[in-house]
Design a protein around this motif. Sequence first.
Motif, mmCIF file in Angstrom:
data_model
loop_
_atom_site.group_PDB
_atom_site.id
_atom_site.type_symbol
_atom_site.label_atom_id
_atom_site.label_comp_id
_atom_site.label_asym_id
_atom_site.label_seq_id
_atom_site.Cartn_x
_atom_site.Cartn_y
_atom_site.Cartn_z
ATOM 1 N N ASN A 59 -6.347 5.633 -0.383
ATOM 2 C CA ASN A 59 -5.240 4.772 0.024
ATOM 3 C C ASN A 59 -4.847 4.970 1.484
ATOM 4 O O ASN A 59 -4.033 4.223 2.007
ATOM 5 N N ARG A 81 0.848 -1.199 0.000
ATOM 6 C CA ARG A 81 0.000 0.000 0.000
ATOM 7 C C ARG A 81 0.884 1.250 0.000
ATOM 8 O O ARG A 81 1.940 1.281 0.611
ATOM 9 N N LEU A 82 0.429 2.265 -0.683
ATOM 10 C CA LEU A 82 1.110 3.551 -0.834
ATOM 11 C C LEU A 82 2.370 3.451 -1.692
ATOM 12 O O LEU A 82 3.167 4.383 -1.730
ATOM 13 N N ASN A 91 -5.845 2.159 -7.750
ATOM 14 C CA ASN A 91 -5.653 3.425 -7.049
ATOM 15 C C ASN A 91 -4.214 3.620 -6.546
ATOM 16 O O ASN A 91 -3.978 4.315 -5.572
ATOM 17 N N HIS A 92 -3.257 3.021 -7.224
ATOM 18 C CA HIS A 92 -1.835 3.163 -6.907
ATOM 19 C C HIS A 92 -1.061 3.431 -8.187
ATOM 20 O O HIS A 92 -1.459 3.001 -9.270
ATOM 21 N N LYS A 113 -6.381 9.891 -3.918
ATOM 22 C CA LYS A 113 -5.307 9.685 -2.938
ATOM 23 C C LYS A 113 -5.835 9.320 -1.547
ATOM 24 O O LYS A 113 -5.279 8.460 -0.874
ATOM 25 N N LEU A 157 -3.670 5.714 -9.958
ATOM 26 C CA LEU A 157 -4.150 6.561 -8.866
ATOM 27 C C LEU A 157 -5.240 7.509 -9.347
ATOM 28 O O LEU A 157 -5.055 8.243 -10.309
ATOM 29 N N MET A 194 -9.063 -3.177 -3.095
ATOM 30 C CA MET A 194 -7.770 -3.127 -3.780
ATOM 31 C C MET A 194 -7.070 -4.482 -3.779
ATOM 32 O O MET A 194 -6.594 -4.937 -4.813
ATOM 33 N N ASP A 234 -12.067 0.175 1.008
ATOM 34 C CA ASP A 234 -11.076 0.461 -0.033
ATOM 35 C C ASP A 234 -9.968 -0.586 -0.042
ATOM 36 O O ASP A 234 -9.568 -1.069 -1.108
#
Length: 162
Positions: free
Chosen positions: A86, A40-41, A75-76, A83, A80, A106, A102
């Motif tokens: 995440n 994640r991120l 969403n990465h 923001k 994305l 994901m 979310d």
Amino acid sequence: MTSKQQIPVAGHPLTVYGLEEYKALKVVKPVAIMFALHGRLQNMSKMEDICQALCSLNNNTTERHLIVITFDHPNHGGRLVHKLGNQDWGKNGQGNPFHAQDMWHMYNESSNTVSSLIDIVEDYLFGPTQQSRVQVWGVMGFSMGGHSTFVAAANGKINKNN
């Protein structure tokens, strides 16, 4: 350094490691494909070191040639769109109120992507063939990629021969 190519497959931009080395072999050798999923991120570029390390295991004496594939989770990275989606719940309710939903979406969607790619990616890499070259499929990941890995393995196509 192992080759790295950007290949679009069914709407997913993939990074593929080790394909050029396979195509340069003088004999057709069985293939193992490993999907490497980021946390994640992060984005798929964060997996480069592990992809390079895995592909460095290829040599003339290995039974199969390893190809490693990465892609961005929903969403990465290049996918994305929101923001905040995440982020975690945050302190004092200042974070993402839909963090659980979310996150579930994901990692579940990434596991579905792995399963879908197993059905089609071989043709994109090698063109149509009479017989599958891929003998083994694998998936590994870190953090959120680890959750996706578990779900993909639990849902059935990983570690099964064609």
